[in-house]
Design a protein around this motif. Structure first.
Motif, short mmCIF file in Angstrom:
data_model
loop_
_atom_site.label_atom_id
_atom_site.label_comp_id
_atom_site.label_asym_id
_atom_site.label_seq_id
_atom_site.Cartn_x
_atom_site.Cartn_y
_atom_site.Cartn_z
N ASN A 205 34.95 8.78 17.65
CA ASN A 205 34.63 9.74 16.59
C ASN A 205 33.20 10.26 16.74
O ASN A 205 32.95 11.48 16.72
N LEU A 208 32.84 12.32 19.98
CA LEU A 208 33.36 13.67 19.84
C LEU A 208 32.33 14.57 19.16
O LEU A 208 32.06 15.69 19.62
N GLN A 212 30.37 17.80 20.81
CA GLN A 212 30.50 19.09 20.16
C GLN A 212 29.14 19.67 19.80
O GLN A 212 28.94 20.89 19.84
N GLN A 235 39.78 13.65 23.05
CA GLN A 235 40.98 14.11 22.35
C GLN A 235 42.22 13.44 22.93
O GLN A 235 43.15 13.06 22.20
N GLU A 236 42.25 13.27 24.25
CA GLU A 236 43.40 12.58 24.87
C GLU A 236 43.46 11.13 24.41
O GLU A 236 44.53 10.62 24.09
N GLN A 238 42.42 9.96 21.68
CA GLN A 238 42.79 9.95 20.26
C GLN A 238 44.25 10.33 20.05
O GLN A 238 44.72 10.38 18.91
N LYS A 240 45.57 13.26 20.78
CA LYS A 240 45.70 14.69 20.48
C LYS A 240 45.90 15.46 21.80
O LYS A 240 45.00 16.14 22.29
N ASP A 243 45.47 19.35 21.76
CA ASP A 243 44.05 19.73 21.65
C ASP A 243 43.34 19.51 22.98
O ASP A 243 42.51 20.33 23.40
N ALA A 244 43.66 18.41 23.65
CA ALA A 244 43.04 18.12 24.94
C ALA A 244 43.42 19.18 25.96
O ALA A 244 42.56 19.67 26.71
N THR A 247 41.49 22.32 25.30
CA THR A 247 40.09 22.19 25.69
C THR A 247 39.93 22.30 27.20
O THR A 247 39.02 23.00 27.69
#
Length: 273
Positions: A205, A208, A212, A235-236, A238, A240, A243-244, A247
């Motif tokens: 968290n 990330l 960002q 993201q991968e 997590q 997601k 999303d990955a 990105t």
């Protein structure tokens, strides 16, 4: 009869002229079409040349960015080595000072239990008021308070702490660097390494958010492609996946010639995207 013959000749002449005029028009149109083809080919060649120039310019910009990053890292390493030299010099001057003769008393003789005296020229009695010898201190990084040396020394020290896997200490030093030198070209790099310190301890968290922040707070940093790659990795991890994938695709679109783009392309293949 003459009138008929004259009319016939006139008609034939008119037809002949019309035919000649049509031929001239057709020839002119043919020439125009040929010129248009030549112009179209020239435009195509020009467009291709422009694309080649743009591609070369993009590659050159990538090389410049890579070289700038390498130079910055090299300067940091040089600053770190200079700092180590200063540490060694500081430690050499901080060794314990020898005891002075003024704080001691040479005794020529003393009295034995039987009342006789014996020479004891080699005995040294310390004065009770004499100060104790200074303790040898543990070597520490010397903080130099000038602009260039202090800046590079701080960044190099943070890099070294991270290399030694002292992530909390390294993070604190990177944060200190950003606070002191927010406009420096290495500030974006420091923010990226903050993300790496979180990523290394599996704090996804905070990692990330740190990555960002590289993009949002340091839009001209040469670490943006690396930050985007790590955002995709986070993201991968997590779960997601979409999303990955988005990105990684965005990274390929914006920085197709970068090294992180190569890794992103491999990840997309692994993810089946």
């Amino acid at each position: 009869m003459k009138k008929v013959l004259f009319s016939t000749l006139t008609a034939l002449l008119a037809v002949s002229c019309a035919s000649t005029g049509n031929d001239a028009v057709k020839k002119s149109l043919t020439n125009i079409n040929e010129e248009l083809v030549v112009i179209q080919k020239s435009l195509t060649d020009t467009q291709m040349n422009m694309e080649d120039v743009q591609s070369a310019s993009g590659n050159l910009q990538t090389d410049v960015t890579t070289n700038a990053d390498a130079i910055a890292e090299l300067r940091s390493e040089i600053a770190y080595l200079n700092n180590e030299i200063l540490v060694l010099k500081g430690n050499k001057g901080a060794t314990a000072a020898p005891m002075q003769d003024t704080n001691s008393k040479n005794v020529s003789s003393t009295t034995t239990s039987k009342g006789s005296s014996a020479p004891l020229n080699n005995i040294i009695i310390l004065d009770e008021k004499a100060p104790a010898a200074p303790k040898e201190e543990t070597p520490q990084i010397v903080v130099i308070e000038d602009s260039g040396a202090a800046k590079n020394s701080l960044y190099s020290y943070a890099i070294e702490l991270n290399r030694q896997k002292k992530y909390n200490e390294a993070r604190a030093k990177f944060q200190e660097f950003i606070k002191k030198y927010p406009k420096d070209q290495l500030a974006g790099n420091a923010q990226y390494w903050i993300g790496e310190t979180y990523y290394s301890v599996n704090d996804m968290n905070n990692a990330l958010k740190a990555f960002q922040d590289v993009i949002s707070k340091f839009p001209k940093s040469n670490k943006i492609p690396d930050a985007m790659l790590k955002i995709g990795y986070v993201q991968e991890k997590q779960g997601k996946k979409q999303d990955a994938v988005a990105t990684f695709q965005d990274l390929l679109k914006k920085y197709p010639k970068s090294k992180p783009a190569t890794l992103a392309r491999q990840k997309l293949q692994t993810l089946g995207a």
